[in-house]
Design an enzyme around this catalytic site. Structure first.
Site, PDB file in Angstrom:
ATOM      1  N   GLU A  53      11.806  -1.220   6.099  1.00  0.00           N
ATOM      2  CA  GLU A  53      11.928  -0.084   7.022  1.00  0.00           C
ATOM      3  C   GLU A  53      11.801  -0.538   8.473  1.00  0.00           C
ATOM      4  O   GLU A  53      10.821  -1.196   8.845  1.00  0.00           O
ATOM      5  CB  GLU A  53      10.864   0.982   6.703  1.00  0.00           C
ATOM      6  N   ASP A  57       6.626   9.963  -0.141  1.00  0.00           N
ATOM      7  CA  ASP A  57       5.503  10.732   0.404  1.00  0.00           C
ATOM      8  C   ASP A  57       5.896  11.358   1.748  1.00  0.00           C
ATOM      9  O   ASP A  57       5.111  12.089   2.361  1.00  0.00           O
ATOM     10  CB  ASP A  57       4.219   9.886   0.498  1.00  0.00           C
ATOM     11  N   SER A  58       7.139  11.117   2.172  1.00  0.00           N
ATOM     12  CA  SER A  58       7.715  11.875   3.294  1.00  0.00           C
ATOM     13  C   SER A  58       7.705  13.368   2.955  1.00  0.00           C
ATOM     14  O   SER A  58       7.885  14.209   3.848  1.00  0.00           O
ATOM     15  CB  SER A  58       9.151  11.406   3.585  1.00  0.00           C
ATOM     16  N   LYS A  79       6.490   3.250  -5.987  1.00  0.00           N
ATOM     17  CA  LYS A  79       6.653   2.479  -4.752  1.00  0.00           C
ATOM     18  C   LYS A  79       5.315   2.475  -4.033  1.00  0.00           C
ATOM     19  O   LYS A  79       4.591   3.478  -4.050  1.00  0.00           O
ATOM     20  CB  LYS A  79       7.719   3.109  -3.852  1.00  0.00           C
ATOM     21  N   ASP A 122       6.447   7.763  -5.070  1.00  0.00           N
ATOM     22  CA  ASP A 122       5.757   7.065  -3.977  1.00  0.00           C
ATOM     23  C   ASP A 122       4.248   7.243  -4.123  1.00  0.00           C
ATOM     24  O   ASP A 122       3.758   8.384  -4.178  1.00  0.00           O
ATOM     25  CB  ASP A 122       6.217   7.707  -2.654  1.00  0.00           C
TER      26      ASP A 122
HETATM   27  O1  KIV Z   1       8.500   8.435   1.904  1.00  0.00           O
HETATM   28  C1  KIV Z   1       9.695   8.115   2.013  1.00  0.00           C
HETATM   29  O2  KIV Z   1      10.601   8.949   2.026  1.00  0.00           O
HETATM   30  C2  KIV Z   1       9.992   6.695   2.122  1.00  0.00           C
HETATM   31  C3  KIV Z   1      11.390   6.298   2.456  1.00  0.00           C
HETATM   32  C4  KIV Z   1      11.667   6.632   3.866  1.00  0.00           C
HETATM   33  C5  KIV Z   1      11.665   4.880   2.145  1.00  0.00           C
HETATM   34  O3  KIV Z   1       9.133   5.888   1.957  1.00  0.00           O
END
Ligand code: KIV
Length: 278
Positions: free
Chosen positions: A184, A46-47, A115, A85
């Site tokens: 993290e 979700d980044s 995730k 995510d």
């Molecule tokens: O959203 C994301 O990219 C993440 C990673 C940094 C683990 O959760």
């Protein structure tokens, strides 16, 4: 040709002492490059919100945005395990909503797993999603969706109480059936202990070298995202200056007539002036 990896392959890598590589992707083109390089797991994080969509955090990211990008990444991924995510509030509200939303990542977007963020407090939710047949990767330590509750984007587990809580969270997620867990921004000695104490793989980001695998945001490690680069990111390339240089050169050449030269056009075996005589 390498075969498509499975969740079981990822879990077995810990048992064999083989380190796991994971990177983020948000579109088919990047996914194909990452997959082609042999990376084990691709995460549609979700980044996405910060990196591609211009949000200030991951909080505004929606299910529809995640699914749209997961579908694109699926089209570019042939070998890696694909993890989607779950965005903020897609799994916290109720068990049934969590299962329904997790299921959409598999049914509609072709992901292999989801995730979600949270430790001990998410144990029952993880159990329910896994019971529905959906593999889950946990995520503890600095959890960006709830960064405001954590006092900002800070290293977690520095004092004995929070370190103990993180260790317990990792144990609870493993007991709930998660197949792996992202750690993290956790001090390296703590992630070393967690990695030793649980049977499922730990994937570190800012968590030191002792994890079973590592993940980075691709746009950070190739130097494309310049807004903010966390100190734990190693930059393997610096693409943003190259892109800016190329774009500036193109702009300049369009303005001064230098592009396109004749070699970039198409010729015609016809006297064009004859068209005007008709
Ligand atoms: O959203 C994301 O990219 C993440 C990673 C940094 C683990 O959760």
């Amino acid at each position: 040709m390498a075969k498509r990896r499975t969740i079981q392959d990822i879990v077995a890598m810990k048992q064999k002492g083989e380190l796991i590589s994971m990177l983020t992707a948000y579109d088919a083109g990047f996914a194909a490059l990452i997959d082609g390089a042999g990376v084990d797991v691709i995460l549609v994080g979700d980044s996405l919100g910060n990196v591609l969509l211009g949000y200030d955090s991951t909080v505004p990211v929606t299910m529809d945005e995640m699914l749209h990008h997961c579908k694109a990444v699926r089209r570019g991924t042939r070998h890696a395990v694909l993890v989607g995510d779950m965005p903020f509030l897609s799994y916290q509200v109720s068990e049934s909503e969590a299962i329904t939303n997790a299921g959409r990542f598999l049914k509609e977007a072709g992901c292999d797993a989801v995730k979600l963020e949270g430790g001990t407090e998410m144990g029952d939710r993880v159990k329910a999603i896994v019971r529905a047949g959906i593999p889950v990767m946990g995520h503890i330590g600095l959890t960006p969706q709830t960064a405001s509750q954590l006092g900002g984007y800070k290293v977690q587990g520095r004092d004995a109480e929070s370190a103990r809580r993180l260790l317990q969270s990792a144990r609870d997620l493993a007991a709930a059936g998660a197949f792996s867990v992202v750690l993290e921004c956790i001090p390296a000695p703590l992630s070393e202990v967690i990695t030793r104490e649980i049977s499922i793989p730990t994937i570190g980001i800012g968590a030191g070298r002792h994890c079973d695998g590592q993940v980075l945001v691709t746009h950070d490690m190739i130097g494309m995202f310049e807004k903010f680069i966390p100190s734990f990111v190693k930059k393997y390339a610096a693409l943003a200056p190259l892109i800016k240089e190329a774009v500036a050169a193109y702009h300049e050449e369009v303005k001064n007539g230098g592009f396109p030269g004749d070699e970039y056009g198409f010729n015609l075996q016809l006297d064009v002036r004859s068209l005007l005589d008709d």
